[in-house]
Write an enzyme that holds these catalytic residues in place. Structure first.
Site, PDB file in Angstrom:
ATOM      1  N   ASN A  35       0.840  -1.209   0.000  1.00 52.45           N
ATOM      2  CA  ASN A  35       0.000   0.000   0.000  1.00 52.45           C
ATOM      3  C   ASN A  35       0.865   1.246   0.000  1.00 52.45           C
ATOM      4  O   ASN A  35       1.995   1.238   0.481  1.00 52.45           O
ATOM      5  CB  ASN A  35      -1.018   0.012   1.156  1.00 52.45           C
ATOM      6  CG  ASN A  35      -0.531  -0.734   2.361  1.00 52.45           C
ATOM      7  OD1 ASN A  35       0.308  -0.226   3.094  1.00 52.45           O
ATOM      8  ND2 ASN A  35      -0.987  -1.968   2.541  1.00 52.45           N
ATOM      9  N   GLY A  51      -7.591  -4.550  -1.001  1.00 55.43           N
ATOM     10  CA  GLY A  51      -8.209  -5.482  -1.942  1.00 55.43           C
ATOM     11  C   GLY A  51      -8.074  -5.177  -3.422  1.00 55.43           C
ATOM     12  O   GLY A  51      -8.820  -5.736  -4.221  1.00 55.43           O
ATOM     13  N   THR A  79      -7.183   0.392   3.781  1.00 57.52           N
ATOM     14  CA  THR A  79      -6.377  -0.780   4.115  1.00 57.52           C
ATOM     15  C   THR A  79      -6.225  -0.947   5.637  1.00 57.52           C
ATOM     16  O   THR A  79      -6.093   0.050   6.356  1.00 57.52           O
ATOM     17  CB  THR A  79      -4.966  -0.697   3.461  1.00 57.52           C
ATOM     18  OG1 THR A  79      -4.140  -1.694   4.042  1.00 57.52           O
ATOM     19  CG2 THR A  79      -4.307   0.646   3.661  1.00 57.52           C
ATOM     20  N   SER A  80      -6.201  -2.199   6.073  1.00 57.48           N
ATOM     21  CA  SER A  80      -6.011  -2.468   7.514  1.00 57.48           C
ATOM     22  C   SER A  80      -4.578  -2.133   7.928  1.00 57.48           C
ATOM     23  O   SER A  80      -4.263  -2.121   9.109  1.00 57.48           O
ATOM     24  CB  SER A  80      -6.298  -3.938   7.806  1.00 57.48           C
ATOM     25  OG  SER A  80      -5.360  -4.744   7.101  1.00 57.48           O
ATOM     26  N   GLU A  81      -3.710  -1.864   6.949  1.00 58.58           N
ATOM     27  CA  GLU A  81      -2.313  -1.548   7.265  1.00 58.58           C
ATOM     28  C   GLU A  81      -2.063  -0.039   7.347  1.00 58.58           C
ATOM     29  O   GLU A  81      -0.913   0.397   7.435  1.00 58.58           O
ATOM     30  CB  GLU A  81      -1.390  -2.174   6.210  1.00 58.58           C
ATOM     31  CG  GLU A  81      -1.335  -3.686   6.336  1.00 58.58           C
ATOM     32  CD  GLU A  81      -0.358  -4.333   5.371  1.00 58.58           C
ATOM     33  OE1 GLU A  81      -0.383  -3.972   4.184  1.00 58.58           O
ATOM     34  OE2 GLU A  81       0.404  -5.199   5.810  1.00 58.58           O
ATOM     35  N   HIS A 100       4.565   0.771   1.542  1.00 61.14           N
ATOM     36  CA  HIS A 100       4.766  -0.532   2.181  1.00 61.14           C
ATOM     37  C   HIS A 100       4.653  -1.600   1.102  1.00 61.14           C
ATOM     38  O   HIS A 100       3.720  -1.556   0.300  1.00 61.14           O
ATOM     39  CB  HIS A 100       3.718  -0.763   3.265  1.00 61.14           C
ATOM     40  CG  HIS A 100       3.601  -2.201   3.650  1.00 61.14           C
ATOM     41  ND1 HIS A 100       4.676  -2.924   4.130  1.00 61.14           N
ATOM     42  CD2 HIS A 100       2.568  -3.075   3.592  1.00 61.14           C
ATOM     43  CE1 HIS A 100       4.294  -4.167   4.348  1.00 61.14           C
ATOM     44  NE2 HIS A 100       3.017  -4.290   4.019  1.00 61.14           N
ATOM     45  N   HIS A 102       6.215  -5.903  -0.211  1.00 68.87           N
ATOM     46  CA  HIS A 102       6.800  -7.188   0.160  1.00 68.87           C
ATOM     47  C   HIS A 102       7.876  -7.594  -0.854  1.00 68.87           C
ATOM     48  O   HIS A 102       7.740  -8.606  -1.536  1.00 68.87           O
ATOM     49  CB  HIS A 102       5.712  -8.266   0.206  1.00 68.87           C
ATOM     50  CG  HIS A 102       4.578  -7.994   1.151  1.00 68.87           C
ATOM     51  ND1 HIS A 102       3.431  -8.743   1.170  1.00 68.87           N
ATOM     52  CD2 HIS A 102       4.407  -7.049   2.115  1.00 68.87           C
ATOM     53  CE1 HIS A 102       2.604  -8.275   2.101  1.00 68.87           C
ATOM     54  NE2 HIS A 102       3.169  -7.237   2.683  1.00 68.87           N
ATOM     55  N   HIS A 163       7.255 -10.222   7.390  1.00 69.16           N
ATOM     56  CA  HIS A 163       6.210  -9.472   6.696  1.00 69.16           C
ATOM     57  C   HIS A 163       6.723  -8.771   5.430  1.00 69.16           C
ATOM     58  O   HIS A 163       6.407  -9.186   4.325  1.00 69.16           O
ATOM     59  CB  HIS A 163       5.598  -8.491   7.707  1.00 69.16           C
ATOM     60  CG  HIS A 163       4.452  -7.709   7.174  1.00 69.16           C
ATOM     61  ND1 HIS A 163       3.671  -6.903   7.963  1.00 69.16           N
ATOM     62  CD2 HIS A 163       3.955  -7.571   5.928  1.00 69.16           C
ATOM     63  CE1 HIS A 163       2.737  -6.335   7.222  1.00 69.16           C
ATOM     64  NE2 HIS A 163       2.895  -6.726   5.984  1.00 69.16           N
TER      65      HIS A 163
END
Ligand SMILES: [Zn+2]
Length: 225
Positions: A35, A51, A79-81, A100, A102, A163
């Protein structure tokens, strides 16, 4: 929700889409992960929603949130982040953008309890410096912001245990380049250790590089005046 966009907002929405596609292309955001956010003004952020594939992001997917992460405008969900982003904006007035993602090799370091604290490349000193590893926290909970909190004042890039990574900067381009650099440094560290004769820089070399970096930054500043 009626919402009129300024030209600045139009530009920032486009940038969010542009850098979402970049991190996706690099393989840093598989599925709907990752995100990005950017300050719209003193009280509001533009952010990518939950999502949505970063490869397929559109400017109309972007949401506007306040500095508590509450949705102010947009058709998608926050976003939950978002807490990770809010923790950085709360502590760093010099930061206007957060990413953020990965990235696979940096994430492998973060999944192996390894920070990027050993300086192998000169470039590290000139860019993100050392990259610490924030302790394990369950994604989407307040634990993430707390685990990052102590590292934020001194670091523009941080690994998150098991993560991924988070980077920050004055612009989305700045934050993006730091994320790209973190993955590069992780890749070099991995291969240098596989080769079996990694030669980290010593303290005097690091000091000289820091001096060179400061001289470079002073020069940039002088040219801007
Ligand atoms: Zn994540």
């Amino acid at each position: 929700m009626e919402h009129k966009e300024s030209s600045n907002e139009v530009k920032l929405r486009r940038e969010l889409v542009r850098f979402s596609k970049w991190i996706s292309r690099l393989g840093f955001a598989p599925g709907t992960s990752g995100n990005l956010s950017v300050r719209l003004d003193h009280e509001r952020l533009l952010a990518t929603p939950t999502g949505v594939s970063k490869a397929l992001m559109r400017t109309t997917d972007v949401v506007i949130v306040d500095l508590q992460g509450r949705l102010l405008s947009g058709t998608r969900r926050v976003t939950s982040e978002i807490g990770m982003h809010l923790a950085i904006y709360a502590q760093r007035q010099d930061v206007d953008a957060v990413i953020h993602s990965h990235p696979p090799i940096a994430t492998a370091f973060a999944c192996s309890g390894r920070a990027l604290e050993e300086v192998l490349c000169q470039e590290a000193i000139m860019t993100v410096g050392t990259v610490p590893l924030a302790p394990y926290a369950t994604t989407g909970t307040d634990e993430v912001a707390s685990s990052l909190w102590p590292y934020i004042p001194e670091h523009d890039a941080i690994l998150l245990a098991n993560h991924g990574a988070v980077s920050s900067g004055k612009t989305l381009l700045d934050a993006f380049m730091k994320m790209e650099t973190v993955e590069h440094l992780a890749q070099v560290a991995l291969i240098a250790h596989q080769l079996g004769s990694a030669q980290p820089l010593v303290e005097t070399q690091i000091r000289q590089l820091r001096r060179a970096r400061n001289a470079y930054l002073d020069n940039v500043k002088a040219n801007q005046q």
